[in-house]
Design an enzyme around this catalytic site. Structure first.
Site, PDB file in Angstrom:
ATOM      1  N   GLU A  29      -5.165  -8.645   0.288  1.00 13.13           N
ATOM      2  CA  GLU A  29      -5.853  -8.378   1.554  1.00 13.13           C
ATOM      3  C   GLU A  29      -7.323  -8.139   1.279  1.00 13.13           C
ATOM      4  O   GLU A  29      -7.677  -7.458   0.302  1.00 13.13           O
ATOM      5  CB  GLU A  29      -5.316  -7.117   2.259  1.00 13.13           C
ATOM      6  CG  GLU A  29      -4.000  -7.286   2.951  1.00 13.13           C
ATOM      7  CD  GLU A  29      -3.528  -6.000   3.632  1.00 13.13           C
ATOM      8  OE1 GLU A  29      -4.373  -5.155   4.015  1.00 13.13           O
ATOM      9  OE2 GLU A  29      -2.304  -5.837   3.758  1.00 13.13           O
ATOM     10  N   GLU A  37       0.795  -1.235   0.000  1.00  9.69           N
ATOM     11  CA  GLU A  37       0.000   0.000   0.000  1.00  9.69           C
ATOM     12  C   GLU A  37       0.822   1.276   0.000  1.00  9.69           C
ATOM     13  O   GLU A  37       0.849   2.010   1.002  1.00  9.69           O
ATOM     14  CB  GLU A  37      -0.971  -0.008   1.192  1.00  9.69           C
ATOM     15  CG  GLU A  37      -1.942  -1.165   1.110  1.00  9.69           C
ATOM     16  CD  GLU A  37      -3.085  -1.077   2.110  1.00  9.69           C
ATOM     17  OE1 GLU A  37      -3.072  -0.180   2.977  1.00  9.69           O
ATOM     18  OE2 GLU A  37      -4.000  -1.903   2.010  1.00  9.69           O
TER      19      GLU A  37
HETATM   20  C1  PNW Z   1      -4.515  -2.147   5.164  1.00  9.48           C
HETATM   21  N1  PNW Z   1      -8.908   2.283   3.428  1.00  9.48           N
HETATM   22  O1  PNW Z   1      -4.682  -0.766   5.377  1.00  9.48           O
HETATM   23  C2  PNW Z   1      -3.119  -2.514   5.652  1.00  9.48           C
HETATM   24  O2  PNW Z   1      -2.319  -3.116   4.656  1.00  9.48           O
HETATM   25  C3  PNW Z   1      -3.107  -3.337   6.896  1.00  9.48           C
HETATM   26  O3  PNW Z   1      -1.864  -3.193   7.545  1.00  9.48           O
HETATM   27  C4  PNW Z   1      -4.270  -2.944   7.772  1.00  9.48           C
HETATM   28  O4  PNW Z   1      -4.231  -3.503   9.033  1.00  9.48           O
HETATM   29  C5  PNW Z   1      -5.527  -3.365   7.030  1.00  9.48           C
HETATM   30  O5  PNW Z   1      -5.566  -2.820   5.718  1.00  9.48           O
HETATM   31  C6  PNW Z   1      -6.818  -2.995   7.746  1.00  9.48           C
HETATM   32  O6  PNW Z   1      -6.911  -1.612   7.870  1.00  9.48           O
HETATM   33  C7  PNW Z   1      -5.754  -0.073   4.878  1.00  9.48           C
HETATM   34  O7  PNW Z   1      -9.087   3.435   3.930  1.00  9.48           O
HETATM   35  C8  PNW Z   1      -5.986   1.180   5.412  1.00  9.48           C
HETATM   36  O8  PNW Z   1      -9.676   1.883   2.521  1.00  9.48           O
HETATM   37  C9  PNW Z   1      -7.006   1.968   4.918  1.00  9.48           C
HETATM   38  C10 PNW Z   1      -7.827   1.486   3.905  1.00  9.48           C
HETATM   39  C11 PNW Z   1      -7.624   0.231   3.367  1.00  9.48           C
HETATM   40  C12 PNW Z   1      -6.574  -0.539   3.860  1.00  9.48           C
END
Ligand code: PNW
Length: 448
Positions: free
Chosen positions: A356, A161
């Site tokens: 994910e 990400e």
């Molecule tokens: C991911 N959104 O983060 C990360 O890769 C993980 O480390 C994290 O724990 C997981 O998703 C859950 O949050 C994200 O705003 C953060 O759409 C924000 C978003 C998506 C994924």
């Protein structure tokens, strides 16, 4: 039903599960520092223990084996394996060597993410992604890791990400390191991050036989409200890859994926940022554009769009009470796993792996000492139905549920639970949730 070689896995990341942040020569990283800054983490928690996976990795592997997954995606902590004089730390490397060996005992394939957000603090102090040498440091780190894991790992994911690294870490600053960049620095840092990726891919190809490589950006697909309207589909596709000079461009898709998969930034990038472009050399673009094996993508949620009377694309609000997880951005939109892969394949034409996807809930241990999470079961089923549907149209290779465990959810701390396995943070006890057994059944059947 997915085809036979479909990869069912689950994912974690180093800082979010390992604990033992000062053990065996690990040096400080940006999350160790950030979690100490008052007001940054909602519940004032940090990564010092969490799931204690640095100690309990053998138990982790048993839990994975019982689940029946063929693949486990985890990340390596840069600050565990490289010391402050940029030399390898063997004790840190041993942890990952042992983890991989243990996984392989159970026939679980390791999928290694090299960078899941935990930059060594000494490198951040040298400028982090703004340091024009950062890609050389990253290359060295990749060289050390791939040599240490030689014969154990073939599947690498360079960076997780990039959007969150840049947007959350350097724009809204609710993530580490929380250093705000102006637009010129932001573009410069993004370019350096892409160089980290490109140089790492080169090193992996040189060091690892039969390597399979990708990077794992995230996205929130645009979902057409009318599935039969072709114009609406085209506009949603266009919007998904659009770059705008607004506050959120660091969150966009094509600004990262176009250079990596297509060899150049999108046309509009050069136009809208013409006054602040970084120094983009032809050989940089070639370095960034290394052939890859998969399109990895982290997809959790999505937004609906329709056309107004003049055929302009308009975002639809979620109706009151629309199903959502226990975290503000997670509306339950299963079609995200239909349209996201479709758009990505249409543009980049490589097989897709969902790196994910998962659901956040306010899970509790019930009187019967079990954790009942019907919402997560429903989420997994609904999303996999859509992924299955799109797999009849385009190549879908696998799916990683986020996450194996409840873990440290960054700025939200420990109260946001995404796991198939519940963690009691007071006792360290792990409890398989109902969704763990549901996912196990799905894996056994080979689909929904
Ligand atoms: C991911 N959104 O983060 C990360 O890769 C993980 O480390 C994290 O724990 C997981 O998703 C859950 O949050 C994200 O705003 C953060 O759409 C924000 C978003 C998506 C994924």
């Amino acid at each position: 039903m997915f085809n036979k070689d479909f990869i069912f896995g689950c994912a974690t990341a180093s800082y979010q599960i390992e604990g033992s942040i000062n053990k065996d020569g690990k040096v400080e990283n940006i999350w160790d520092r950030f979690t100490k800054t008052p007001g940054k983490i909602l519940d004032n928690s940090d990564g010092s223990v969490v799931c204690d996976s640095y100690i309990k990795y053998k138990d982790d592997c048993k839990i994975l084996a019982n689940l029946g997954v063929k693949a486990y995606r985890f990340s390596i902590s840069w600050s565990r394996v490289i010391d402050e004089s940029n030399k390898p730390n063997q004790k840190g490397l041993d942890y990952y060597i042992n983890l991989c060996k243990e996984l392989l005992k159970y026939n679980i394939k390791p999928y290694v993410t090299l960078y899941h957000w935990d930059m060594p603090m000494w490198l951040e102090d040298l400028g982090g992604f703004l340091n024009d040498d950062i890609s050389n440091y990253f290359m060295h780190y990749t060289d050390v890791v791939t040599k240490a894991l030689d014969g154990l790992v073939t599947d690498y994911i360079t960076i997780n990400e990039p959007q969150c690294i840049m947007f959350l870490g350097h724009n809204i600053c609710n993530h580490a390191p929380g250093v705000k960049y102006n637009d010129k620095d932001m573009l410069h840092a993004i370019h350096n991050l892409l160089l980290c990726h490109g140089k790492a891919v080169k090193v992996i190809r040189e060091n690892v036989k039969n390597s399979k490589i990708g990077f794992a950006p995230c996205s929130r697909p645009m979902i057409p409200t009318d599935i039969n309207n072709k114009l609406l589909y085209e506009k949603c596709y266009k919007e998904y890859f659009n770059v705008n000079r607004d506050n959120e461009y660091a969150n966009d898709v094509s600004i990262y994926s176009d250079p990596i998969f297509l060899g150049d930034y999108p046309k509009e990038y050069y136009e809208i940022f013409k006054d602040i472009l970084p120094n983009i050399k032809k050989e940089d673009l070639e370095l960034i554009h290394q052939p890859l094996d998969y399109i990895y993508q982290n997809i959790y949620s999505a937004t609906f769009y329709s056309l107004d009377k003049s055929n302009n694309l308009v975002k639809e609000a979620f109706p009151f009470g629309y199903p959502e997880g226990n975290i503000d951005w997670l509306q339950v939109v299963p079609k995200a796993l239909y349209y996201g892969p479709k758009y990505l394949y249409e543009r980049y034409k490589l097989p897709i792996i969902i790196s994910e996807n998962g659901f956040c809930n306010n899970d509790i241990v019930s009187l019967d000492n079990k954790v009942h999470d019907p919402e997560r079961i429903d989420y997994i089923n609904r999303y996999l139905i859509e992924l299955d549907r799109v797999s009849k149209e385009i190549p879908i290779k696998g799916y990683f549920y986020w996450s194996l465990f409840d873990n440290f959810e960054w700025s939200y701390g420990l109260k946001k639970r995404f796991g198939l396995v519940y963690i009691d943070y007071n006792t360290g006890k792990r409890i398989e949730k109902d969704s763990y057994f549901e996912y196990k059944k799905i894996i056994e059947k080979g689909g929904i």
